[in-house]
Design a protein around this motif. Structure first.
Motif, PDB file in Angstrom:
ATOM      1  N   GLU A 197       0.814  -1.209   0.000  1.00 33.06           N
ATOM      2  CA  GLU A 197       0.000   0.000   0.000  1.00 33.06           C
ATOM      3  C   GLU A 197       0.853   1.267   0.000  1.00 33.06           C
ATOM      4  O   GLU A 197       0.520   2.259  -0.648  1.00 33.06           O
ATOM      5  CB  GLU A 197      -0.942  -0.021   1.204  1.00 33.06           C
ATOM      6  CG  GLU A 197      -2.024  -1.095   1.083  1.00 33.06           C
ATOM      7  CD  GLU A 197      -2.962  -1.098   2.264  1.00 33.06           C
ATOM      8  OE1 GLU A 197      -2.465  -1.012   3.404  1.00 33.06           O
ATOM      9  OE2 GLU A 197      -4.182  -1.176   2.057  1.00 33.06           O
ATOM     10  N   SER A 198       1.995   1.227   0.719  1.00 32.29           N
ATOM     11  CA  SER A 198       2.863   2.413   0.785  1.00 32.29           C
ATOM     12  C   SER A 198       3.447   2.744  -0.583  1.00 32.29           C
ATOM     13  O   SER A 198       3.428   3.897  -1.026  1.00 32.29           O
ATOM     14  CB  SER A 198       4.002   2.177   1.785  1.00 32.29           C
ATOM     15  OG  SER A 198       3.493   1.986   3.089  1.00 32.29           O
ATOM     16  N   CYS A 199       3.964   1.715  -1.270  1.00 38.42           N
ATOM     17  CA  CYS A 199       4.554   1.942  -2.591  1.00 38.42           C
ATOM     18  C   CYS A 199       3.481   2.302  -3.615  1.00 38.42           C
ATOM     19  O   CYS A 199       3.723   3.088  -4.536  1.00 38.42           O
ATOM     20  CB  CYS A 199       5.316   0.699  -3.052  1.00 38.42           C
ATOM     21  SG  CYS A 199       6.837   0.391  -2.123  1.00 38.42           S
ATOM     22  N   GLU A 201       0.892   4.076  -3.113  1.00 36.65           N
ATOM     23  CA  GLU A 201       0.569   5.495  -2.963  1.00 36.65           C
ATOM     24  C   GLU A 201       1.613   6.371  -3.649  1.00 36.65           C
ATOM     25  O   GLU A 201       1.289   7.372  -4.285  1.00 36.65           O
ATOM     26  CB  GLU A 201       0.492   5.853  -1.478  1.00 36.65           C
ATOM     27  CG  GLU A 201      -0.702   5.229  -0.759  1.00 36.65           C
ATOM     28  CD  GLU A 201      -0.732   5.601   0.708  1.00 36.65           C
ATOM     29  OE1 GLU A 201       0.155   6.382   1.136  1.00 36.65           O
ATOM     30  OE2 GLU A 201      -1.626   5.125   1.425  1.00 36.65           O
ATOM     31  N   GLY A 204       1.409   5.577  -7.495  1.00 32.91           N
ATOM     32  CA  GLY A 204       0.136   6.071  -8.021  1.00 32.91           C
ATOM     33  C   GLY A 204       0.086   7.576  -8.062  1.00 32.91           C
ATOM     34  O   GLY A 204      -0.632   8.160  -8.843  1.00 32.91           O
TER      35      GLY A 204
END
Length: 204
Positions: A197-199, A201, A204
């Protein structure tokens, strides 16, 4: 010591940081068997079987001009020759070999070999450098580095299966982030890549 979670089906098993670093540093060249047993694609299955018996191996790499094009295993001989009641002396190796040959570079890391074996559900990888066969690495070779690698091979096979399911069902995946390399239970498909999820964000 910090531990990396390994599980998809084996969620209670862990790979220590020390073992993970070891796996990252060792290359296929360090553990492969040199001078692998090979045979020309035009040779008969009988000749291949005799060579396998002589060398005490369960498979033989099929080559054409020194380039691996397939692999013949004991299982291939049993299923395609013995079970079909064919004359092994009259059947060419190329007719019953498993192909194409799935190969790996000698400079690849152990992790890459593990991924390939898991993805294709195979136990042996011809090692190719500059288009030429230079060795063979097997599941047993990997396990000599660490018995835990067997679980990792199975895990990558499961992850690959889940990748296919993910295309049909929108859900989180468990595996390794293709951006930062960390294992995560919540991978997201971003433009065909599985990211935590961190990457996701950041990308994206």
């Amino acid at each position: 010591m910090e531990r990396f979670k390994k599980g998809v089906r084996h969620r209670k098993n862990f790979l220590s940081l020390q073992q993970y670093i070891l796996m990252e540093k060792i290359s296929i060249r360090d553990i492969m068997s040199e001078n692998p047993v090979m045979i020309n694609k035009k040779a008969s299955v009988l000749d291949a079987a005799k060579e396998m018996k002589s060398e005490m191996v369960g498979s033989i790499i099929v080559v054409e001009d020194g380039v691996p094009i397939g692999i013949l295993t004991e299982s291939d001989i049993l299923r395609k020759i013995v079970a079909e009641e064919k004359d092994a002396s009259k059947v060419a190796v190329e007719e019953v070999m498993s192909s194409p040959a799935i190969t790996v570079s000698p400079d690849a890391g152990i992790e890459e070999a593990v991924k390939i074996m898991g993805k294709h559900k195979i136990r042996r990888l011809p090692v190719v450098e500059n288009g030429k066969l230079v060795g063979m690495v097997t599941e047993r070779d990997l396990m000599q580095v660490s018995p835990l690698l067997m679980d990792i091979i199975e895990e990558w096979a499961e992850i690959n299966r889940q990748r296919l399911e993910y295309k049909k069902e929108k859900k989180y995946m468990v595996g390794k982030c293709e951006e930062c390399g960390m294992l995560s239970q919540r991978l997201i498909n971003v433009n065909g890549r599985l990211l935590c999820e961190s990457c996701a964000e950041v990308v994206g």
